[in-house]
Design a protein around this motif. Structure first.
Motif, short mmCIF file in Angstrom:
data_model
loop_
_atom_site.label_atom_id
_atom_site.label_comp_id
_atom_site.label_asym_id
_atom_site.label_seq_id
_atom_site.Cartn_x
_atom_site.Cartn_y
_atom_site.Cartn_z
N GLN A 184 69.12 83.76 22.77
CA GLN A 184 68.98 82.61 23.66
C GLN A 184 67.52 82.30 23.94
N SER A 185 66.62 83.01 23.28
CA SER A 185 65.19 82.74 23.45
C SER A 185 64.79 81.57 22.56
N TYR A 186 63.56 81.12 22.74
CA TYR A 186 63.05 80.00 21.95
C TYR A 186 62.29 80.48 20.72
N THR A 187 62.25 81.79 20.48
CA THR A 187 61.52 82.32 19.33
C THR A 187 62.05 81.80 18.00
N PRO A 188 63.39 81.74 17.79
CA PRO A 188 63.88 81.21 16.51
C PRO A 188 63.51 79.75 16.27
N GLN A 189 63.16 79.02 17.35
CA GLN A 189 62.79 77.62 17.19
C GLN A 189 61.37 77.45 16.66
N LEU A 190 60.57 78.51 16.72
CA LEU A 190 59.15 78.39 16.33
C LEU A 190 58.96 78.01 14.86
N PRO A 191 59.71 78.61 13.90
CA PRO A 191 59.55 78.16 12.51
C PRO A 191 59.90 76.69 12.33
N LEU A 192 60.97 76.22 13.02
CA LEU A 192 61.33 74.80 12.93
C LEU A 192 60.23 73.94 13.53
N LEU A 193 59.64 74.39 14.65
CA LEU A 193 58.55 73.64 15.27
C LEU A 193 57.35 73.57 14.33
N ALA A 194 57.02 74.69 13.69
CA ALA A 194 55.90 74.70 12.74
C ALA A 194 56.17 73.77 11.56
N ALA A 195 57.42 73.77 11.06
CA ALA A 195 57.77 72.88 9.95
C ALA A 195 57.68 71.41 10.37
N CYS A 196 58.09 71.11 11.60
CA CYS A 196 57.99 69.74 12.10
C CYS A 196 56.54 69.28 12.20
N VAL A 197 55.65 70.20 12.60
CA VAL A 197 54.23 69.86 12.68
C VAL A 197 53.68 69.56 11.29
N LEU A 198 54.04 70.41 10.31
CA LEU A 198 53.51 70.26 8.95
C LEU A 198 54.12 69.09 8.19
N LEU A 199 55.42 68.84 8.42
CA LEU A 199 56.12 67.83 7.64
C LEU A 199 56.25 66.48 8.34
N LEU A 200 56.17 66.47 9.66
CA LEU A 200 56.36 65.23 10.41
C LEU A 200 55.08 64.77 11.12
N LEU A 201 54.53 65.64 11.96
CA LEU A 201 53.40 65.21 12.78
C LEU A 201 52.15 64.92 11.97
N LEU A 202 51.71 65.89 11.14
CA LEU A 202 50.47 65.69 10.38
C LEU A 202 50.58 64.53 9.39
N PRO A 203 51.65 64.44 8.58
CA PRO A 203 51.77 63.28 7.70
C PRO A 203 51.81 61.96 8.46
N PHE A 204 52.50 61.93 9.60
CA PHE A 204 52.57 60.69 10.37
C PHE A 204 51.19 60.28 10.89
N LEU A 205 50.41 61.26 11.33
CA LEU A 205 49.05 60.96 11.79
C LEU A 205 48.18 60.42 10.66
N LEU A 206 48.34 60.98 9.45
CA LEU A 206 47.59 60.48 8.30
C LEU A 206 48.00 59.06 7.95
N ILE A 207 49.30 58.78 7.99
CA ILE A 207 49.78 57.42 7.72
C ILE A 207 49.26 56.46 8.79
N LEU A 208 49.30 56.90 10.05
CA LEU A 208 48.80 56.07 11.14
C LEU A 208 47.31 55.77 10.96
N THR A 209 46.55 56.78 10.54
CA THR A 209 45.12 56.58 10.30
C THR A 209 44.89 55.55 9.19
N SER A 210 45.69 55.64 8.12
CA SER A 210 45.56 54.68 7.02
C SER A 210 45.80 53.26 7.49
N TYR A 211 46.83 53.08 8.32
CA TYR A 211 47.15 51.72 8.76
C TYR A 211 46.20 51.21 9.84
N VAL A 212 45.59 52.11 10.59
CA VAL A 212 44.53 51.68 11.52
C VAL A 212 43.35 51.14 10.72
#
Length: 322
Positions: free
Chosen positions: A199-227
């Protein structure tokens, strides 16, 4: 805090004996036949649309960078639907749900995340193509060479594979409870994590890391391109020129918002707010509707892909006449 019914297992026995039961849409027994027909039709239309774009681009002798990326996107969507939809259709045929082995579930998750991650990175490459085309038009041909496009395509696939491998290994190293009923139509990450005996949040950490690498960083790069693109368009005096330049980005923007919107809603939320019914509906859109819309969006909004498809149709007509 471990649950009382955790299974004591080692890696060897798990891979050989452990199975999961995909419940699918077992709560919608009265709609089973209708859902099966809808899924099947959408699946066949999606396959036909992506195969049409892939074949049209492959048969084109000279392929601009955007067409090359569209060809890769079509291949990703083809693989995407083949990984998910057949098992979803099977879960509608089998009344009590369909079983999937431990290894099969891990393989399906890895392929799904790999393809989704490759698509995230590919959308970044496509935004870079639009940035160079609009902000550096005189250097476009020199910068976006065939070699660069090929390296970007390979990097997208390798990046998605690496992140997916780390996430899959982290998820399937967790102890699972006795109940192996996955309330989903495929082995999605949140659905499998929901079975973890903690019931801890430890198992969520790999999913959070994957979301940062696959969603957040690419989205920021796309946002930078369109700016940068927006800043460049502000210096264009002709309104017709601005409109023409922006029209070349509409298809990519539409797919980016659709892809990241669904993925963010599916994966960026705490475990306590997990809702199987909601996640299944969003996953249904993400894995069935969006791959269907991609060929339609690019066929209707992209002049290059429309031109290539028309050329292919004309070649077939001429071949038939001859």
């Amino acid at each position: 805090i471990p649950c009382e019914s955790c299974m004591e297992r080692d890696n060897k026995s798990t891979g050989e004996t452990m199975e999961f039961l995909l419940l699918g849409f077992s709560e919608l027994l009265c709609l089973r036949v209708l859902l099966f027909l809808i899924f099947l039709i959408v699946h066949l239309v999606t396959l036909a649309g992506n195969v049409m774009i892939f074949m049209a681009v492959v048969m084109e002798p000279s392929r601009p960078p955007m067409l090359f990326f569209l060809c890769q996107l079509s291949v990703i969507e083809l693989c995407y639907t083949l990984v998910i939809v057949p098992k979803a259709l099977l879960s509608l045929i089998v009344v009590d749900g369909s079983t999937i082995s431990f290894i099969g579930c891990a393989a399906q998750m890895h392929l799904f995340v790999t393809l989704g991650g490759a698509e995230c990175f590919l959308l970044v490459a496509m935004s870079y193509d639009r940035y160079v085309a609009i902000c550096q038009p005189l250097h476009y041909v020199a910068v976006t060479s065939e070699g660069l496009c090929l390296r970007l395509a390979v990097a997208c696939c390798l990046g998605g594979f690496a992140v997916a491998l780390g996430l899959t290994v982290a998820v399937f190293r967790l102890p699972f409870c006795q109940s192996h009923h996955i309330n989903h139509f495929f082995c999605d990450v949140p659905a499998v994590l929901h079975l973890a005996c903690t019931q801890s949040y430890t198992p969520q950490l790999p999913l959070l890391a994957a979301c940062v690498l696959l969603l957040l960083l690419p989205f920021l790069l796309i946002l930078t391109s369109y700016v940068c693109i927006a800043a460049a368009l502000l210096h264009v005096t002709s309104s017709a020129g601005r409109g023409k330049a922006f029209c070349t980005c509409i298809s990519h923007l539409s797919i980016t918002l659709l892809h990241y919107g669904c993925a963010t809603f599916m994966y960026i939320h705490p475990k306590s707010s997990y809702s199987p019914a909601r996640d299944k509906m969003v996953s249904l859109v993400y894995t069935n509707i969006t791959p269907l819309l991609y060929p339609l969006i690019y066929s209707l909004r992209n002049e290059e892909i429309r031109g290539v498809i028309m050329k292919t149709v004309r070649r077939k007509k001429i071949a038939q006449l001859n």
